[in-house]
Design an enzyme around this catalytic site. Structure first.
Site, mmCIF file in Angstrom:
data_model
loop_
_atom_site.group_PDB
_atom_site.id
_atom_site.type_symbol
_atom_site.label_atom_id
_atom_site.label_comp_id
_atom_site.label_asym_id
_atom_site.label_seq_id
_atom_site.Cartn_x
_atom_site.Cartn_y
_atom_site.Cartn_z
ATOM 1 N N ASP A 1 -27.050 54.615 -9.515
ATOM 2 C CA ASP A 1 -27.501 55.002 -11.073
ATOM 3 C C ASP A 1 -26.532 55.677 -12.036
ATOM 4 O OD1 ASP A 1 -29.924 54.852 -9.684
ATOM 5 O OD2 ASP A 1 -30.755 57.047 -9.868
ATOM 6 N N GLY B 1 -36.965 60.757 -18.606
ATOM 7 C CA GLY B 1 -35.800 59.965 -18.550
ATOM 8 C C GLY B 1 -34.724 60.738 -17.812
ATOM 9 N N ALA C 1 -15.483 66.130 -7.021
ATOM 10 C CA ALA C 1 -14.163 65.357 -7.134
ATOM 11 C C ALA C 1 -14.180 64.798 -8.841
ATOM 12 C CB ALA C 1 -13.947 64.336 -6.517
ATOM 13 N N ARG D 1 -44.376 51.880 -19.706
ATOM 14 C CA ARG D 1 -43.964 50.651 -20.387
ATOM 15 C C ARG D 1 -43.009 49.806 -19.729
ATOM 16 N NH1 ARG D 1 -39.634 50.490 -23.777
ATOM 17 N NH2 ARG D 1 -38.977 52.612 -23.452
ATOM 18 N N TYR E 1 -42.032 56.467 -14.468
ATOM 19 C CA TYR E 1 -42.347 56.471 -13.095
ATOM 20 C C TYR E 1 -42.661 58.026 -12.692
ATOM 21 C CZ TYR E 1 -39.852 52.150 -11.811
ATOM 22 O OH TYR E 1 -39.234 50.878 -11.471
ATOM 23 N N HIS F 1 -58.545 38.218 6.798
ATOM 24 C CA HIS F 1 -59.986 38.655 6.453
ATOM 25 C C HIS F 1 -60.437 39.845 7.179
ATOM 26 C CE1 HIS F 1 -63.731 38.664 4.261
ATOM 27 N NE2 HIS F 1 -64.499 38.497 5.288
ATOM 28 N N GLU G 1 -46.078 59.588 -11.545
ATOM 29 C CA GLU G 1 -46.310 59.724 -10.060
ATOM 30 C C GLU G 1 -46.598 61.238 -10.022
ATOM 31 O OE1 GLU G 1 -43.197 56.441 -8.060
ATOM 32 O OE2 GLU G 1 -42.719 58.564 -8.153
ATOM 33 N N ALA H 1 -42.052 49.680 -6.078
ATOM 34 C CA ALA H 1 -43.564 50.428 -5.872
ATOM 35 C C ALA H 1 -43.510 51.671 -6.938
ATOM 36 C CB ALA H 1 -43.893 50.723 -4.719
ATOM 37 N N CYS I 1 -37.093 60.077 -4.049
ATOM 38 C CA CYS I 1 -38.035 59.304 -3.340
ATOM 39 C C CYS I 1 -38.689 60.103 -2.052
ATOM 40 C CB CYS I 1 -37.235 58.209 -2.958
ATOM 41 S SG CYS I 1 -35.875 57.510 -3.686
ATOM 42 N N SER J 1 -27.553 57.659 -1.736
ATOM 43 C CA SER J 1 -27.617 56.542 -0.931
ATOM 44 C C SER J 1 -26.403 55.568 -0.894
ATOM 45 C CB SER J 1 -28.842 55.722 -1.505
ATOM 46 O OG SER J 1 -29.769 56.778 -1.189
ATOM 47 N N GLU K 1 -56.045 39.643 0.702
ATOM 48 C CA GLU K 1 -56.294 38.198 0.633
ATOM 49 C C GLU K 1 -56.618 37.545 -0.342
ATOM 50 O OE1 GLU K 1 -60.353 37.252 2.699
ATOM 51 O OE2 GLU K 1 -60.591 39.488 3.067
ATOM 52 N N GLU L 1 -18.883 65.161 -1.997
ATOM 53 C CA GLU L 1 -19.957 65.505 -2.411
ATOM 54 C C GLU L 1 -20.318 66.988 -2.914
ATOM 55 O OE1 GLU L 1 -23.002 63.784 -3.138
ATOM 56 O OE2 GLU L 1 -23.628 65.875 -3.704
ATOM 57 N N LYS M 1 -40.775 63.235 -2.857
ATOM 58 C CA LYS M 1 -41.892 62.937 -3.620
ATOM 59 C C LYS M 1 -43.009 62.089 -2.822
ATOM 60 C CE LYS M 1 -41.928 58.782 -4.972
ATOM 61 N NZ LYS M 1 -41.319 58.020 -6.022
ATOM 62 N N GLY N 1 -44.369 59.194 -19.793
ATOM 63 C CA GLY N 1 -44.980 58.086 -19.151
ATOM 64 C C GLY N 1 -44.496 57.266 -18.443
ATOM 65 N N CYS O 1 -32.422 60.536 -3.909
ATOM 66 C CA CYS O 1 -33.244 60.048 -3.422
ATOM 67 C C CYS O 1 -33.777 60.862 -2.217
ATOM 68 C CB CYS O 1 -32.797 58.542 -2.717
ATOM 69 S SG CYS O 1 -34.214 57.913 -1.624
HETATM 70 P P1 NDP Z 1 -38.241 56.588 -17.401
HETATM 71 O O1 NDP Z 1 -37.010 55.977 -18.171
HETATM 72 O O2 NDP Z 1 -39.166 55.708 -16.177
HETATM 73 O O3 NDP Z 1 -39.345 57.103 -18.061
HETATM 74 C C1 NDP Z 1 -39.059 58.168 -19.260
HETATM 75 C C2 NDP Z 1 -40.325 58.305 -19.940
HETATM 76 O O4 NDP Z 1 -40.021 59.422 -21.045
HETATM 77 C C3 NDP Z 1 -40.783 57.187 -20.746
HETATM 78 O O5 NDP Z 1 -42.072 57.056 -20.645
HETATM 79 C C4 NDP Z 1 -40.277 57.742 -22.194
HETATM 80 O O6 NDP Z 1 -40.856 56.806 -23.140
HETATM 81 C C5 NDP Z 1 -40.453 59.137 -22.242
HETATM 82 N N1 NDP Z 1 -39.411 59.609 -23.044
HETATM 83 C C6 NDP Z 1 -38.247 59.473 -23.358
HETATM 84 N N2 NDP Z 1 -37.795 60.582 -23.996
HETATM 85 C C7 NDP Z 1 -38.601 61.259 -24.696
HETATM 86 C C8 NDP Z 1 -38.927 62.144 -25.676
HETATM 87 N N3 NDP Z 1 -37.846 62.667 -26.328
HETATM 88 N N4 NDP Z 1 -39.985 62.825 -25.854
HETATM 89 C C9 NDP Z 1 -41.154 62.296 -25.160
HETATM 90 N N5 NDP Z 1 -40.942 61.294 -24.073
HETATM 91 C C10 NDP Z 1 -39.946 60.659 -24.028
HETATM 92 O O7 NDP Z 1 -37.690 57.922 -16.541
HETATM 93 P P2 NDP Z 1 -38.013 58.656 -15.263
HETATM 94 O O8 NDP Z 1 -37.526 60.026 -15.460
HETATM 95 O O9 NDP Z 1 -39.504 58.638 -14.962
HETATM 96 O O10 NDP Z 1 -37.424 57.862 -14.056
HETATM 97 C C11 NDP Z 1 -35.969 57.557 -14.104
HETATM 98 C C12 NDP Z 1 -35.732 56.406 -13.319
HETATM 99 O O11 NDP Z 1 -35.773 56.670 -12.079
HETATM 100 C C13 NDP Z 1 -36.576 55.147 -13.423
HETATM 101 O O12 NDP Z 1 -36.437 54.372 -14.238
HETATM 102 C C14 NDP Z 1 -36.477 54.142 -12.023
HETATM 103 O O13 NDP Z 1 -35.335 53.687 -12.161
HETATM 104 C C15 NDP Z 1 -36.173 55.604 -11.348
HETATM 105 N N6 NDP Z 1 -37.386 56.095 -10.327
HETATM 106 C C16 NDP Z 1 -38.069 55.353 -9.641
HETATM 107 C C17 NDP Z 1 -39.088 55.448 -8.863
HETATM 108 C C18 NDP Z 1 -39.775 54.196 -7.848
HETATM 109 O O14 NDP Z 1 -39.211 53.168 -7.823
HETATM 110 N N7 NDP Z 1 -41.000 54.642 -7.676
HETATM 111 C C19 NDP Z 1 -39.591 56.654 -8.867
HETATM 112 C C20 NDP Z 1 -38.883 57.676 -9.709
HETATM 113 C C21 NDP Z 1 -37.858 57.249 -10.254
HETATM 114 P P3 NDP Z 1 -40.769 55.534 -23.863
HETATM 115 O O15 NDP Z 1 -41.577 54.594 -22.722
HETATM 116 O O16 NDP Z 1 -41.522 55.510 -25.258
HETATM 117 O O17 NDP Z 1 -39.299 55.213 -23.996
#
Ligand code: NDP
Length: 452
Positions: A303, A262, A115, A205, A178, A435, A182, A341, A48, A14, A440, A35, A51, A176, A43
């Site tokens: 990113d 992550g 590249a 978090r 995004y 309404h 999701e 979102a 995105c 993007s 609202e 590329e 998904k 836990g 995305c």
């Molecule tokens: P995130 O960083 O949001 O979440 C990673 C999750 O994995 C956290 O819950 C983290 O726990 C956990 N984690 C990390 N390391 C370990 C481990 N070794 N063992 C167990 N759990 C672990 O990453 P995502 O991959 O979900 O998304 C990446 C990025 O992509 C986002 O930050 C966002 O910017 C983007 N994104 C945006 C979306 C949207 O706008 N709707 C949708 C999808 C992605 P802890 O919290 O404890 O660190």
């Protein structure tokens, strides 16, 4: 010195595509772009867009019960992954074609190659060619990571979700954030038995506690086995699936395990460090507010810089780069008050500070209401929504707005304008309610729920 190009962009996602296109079409710059995978980047190809189409696909599951309550005879039969997948990939092919045509139309010369950077003004392509450019823009994105755990290759990552040969009957999702949250909803809606392990006390978090707690409760209500304070401890191949032992000692076999733990910037082996481009410990390219690296002719956006990892932000960074470098109009990137979102089920839309973050900074008033929305309540469903404003006591400004509701993403885009403009609680109050709607409530909450 004479260069082949004014700008060479590495990465056709993007951010890179937007910067290349605008530099070429609006400033007449000679632009090249490489590329190594597919145009559109994370995305469009593996993030995105597919998904969200899967979120739509999974949403139909609840139609039968709801339509029945409204007097319709509806029978939903099976979901055919093969049929959906074929259509999904045809759509991704179509979108990739659009990206390619946009670049060609703007006069950008594209190379389907990897590249790397050789010096401050030279890139080397995997075809062996070398290209010189006055400016180099690194827009190579990021990739999902797996935890450091024996046999972790038995698990899949989000990139793999769109190519699954068949839908698993059961899936364990680790994380836990995004992506984990999701896809827990998506898979659950498609009829997959979903277990989610999150090592912390509550998913999502960093987001507003009340909002993420409601999302988590509703996910459990919809059938997801969400296990908090739990992580994967061991995994192996067993009984035709993946055997997992959790940190609390439980053992189970799942058809698939998804690591949504992550993402990491794709800065490895690009030649950047050797040139003096500084990277963070996590591999992010360090840049100034103008996206410039420590080597003045090399810039980075999106990113790979790990600032705010969202497509519209990468696009903004690409546009600001073009303004700064090609239009002599130094434009810093504004990363403040970005609405976003999370396409969980229910969806969350958010802009500004969480209640907890705001309360750490200044005295606040919180206005919040949860209720059963008309449409699903009529159908006897347990869905609840949240509308919430976090307000500064001193300035009366709305510091944060958090919505958990169907189409919360659509709502927060609009609320985000008011918050970005610095609207006060009284500005919200003098706006007449629409309404009957869910949103609202955002203009009718008169009494603070809490003050700190
Ligand atoms: P995130 O960083 O949001 O979440 C990673 C999750 O994995 C956290 O819950 C983290 O726990 C956990 N984690 C990390 N390391 C370990 C481990 N070794 N063992 C167990 N759990 C672990 O990453 P995502 O991959 O979900 O998304 C990446 C990025 O992509 C986002 O930050 C966002 O910017 C983007 N994104 C945006 C979306 C949207 O706008 N709707 C949708 C999808 C992605 P802890 O919290 O404890 O660190």
């Amino acid at each position: 010195m004479d260069f082949d190009y004014d700008l060479f962009v590495i990465g056709g996602g993007s951010g890179g595509v937007r910067a290349a296109r605008v530099a070429a079409s609006e400033t007449g710059a000679r632009v090249g772009l490489a590329e190594e995978s597919r145009y559109g980047g994370t995305c469009v190809i593996r993030g995105c867009v597919p998904k969200k189409l899967m979120v739509f696909a999974s949403g139909y599951a609840s139609i039968e019960a709801e339509a029945g309550a409204y007097g319709w005879d509806v029978t939903l039969r099976d979901f055919h992954w093969d049929r959906f997948k074929a259509k999904l990939h045809a759509e991704l092919d179509r979108l990739e074609g659009i990206y390619r045509r946009l670049l060609a139309g703007a006069g950008v010369e594209t190379f389907d190659a990897r590249a790397t950077v050789k010096d401050a003004h030279t890139v080397v392509l995997s075809t062996g060619e070398e290209k010189t450019a006055k400016h180099i823009l690194v827009a190579v994105g990021g990739r999902p990571t797996r935890p450091d755990l024996p046999n972790s290759e038995l698990g899949i990552v989000s990139d793999d979700l769109f190519d699954l040969p068949e839908l698993p009957k059961s899936i364990l999702i680790i994380g836990g954030g995004y992506i984990a949250s999701e896809f827990a909803g998506v898979m659950n809606g498609l009829g997959v038995k979903v277990t989610q392990f999150y090592r912390g006390a509550q998913i999502l978090r960093g987001f507003d506690n009340e909002a993420r707690t409601l999302v988590a409760e509703q996910m459990v209500e919809k059938g997801i086995d969400l296990q908090l304070g739990t992580n994967i401890a061991e995994m192996d191949k067993r009984n035709g699936g993946v055997w997992v032992k959790s940190t609390n000692g439980d053992e189970a076999v799942f058809d698939q395990v998804l690591f949504a733990t992550g993402r990491r910037p794709n800065s490895d082996n690009l030649g950047l460090e050797a040139l003096g481009v500084a990277l963070s410990d996590g591999g992010a390219v360090n840049v100034t507010e103008y996206s410039q690296t420590a080597v003045p002719s090399i810039y980075a956006i999106g990113d790979v810089t790990d600032r705010v990892n969202l497509t519209p932000v990468a696009i903004r960074e690409g546009m600001a780069f073009v303004e700064t470098v090609f239009k002599a109009n130094p434009t810093p990137v504004d990363h403040d008050l970005i609405p976003s979102a999370i396409f969980t089920q229910p969806e969350m839309g958010t802009v500004g500070l969480s209640e907890e973050a705001a309360a750490d900074m200044e005295p606040i008033e919180v206005y919040a209401t949860t209720f059963k929305p008309m449409q699903s309540s009529f159908a006897g469903q347990a869905d609840r929504v949240l509308m919430k404003l976090v307000v500064s006591k001193a300035t009366r400004k709305v510091l944060g707005c958090h919505i958990v509701a169907p189409s919360a993403g659509e709502m927060i885009q609009l609320a985000g304008i008011a918050v970005k403009m610095g609207a006060t609680k009284e500005d919200f109050d003098r706006t007449v309610a629409v309404h009957p709607t869910m949103s609202e409530e955002i203009v009718t909450m008169k009494v603070p729920t809490r003050t700190t």
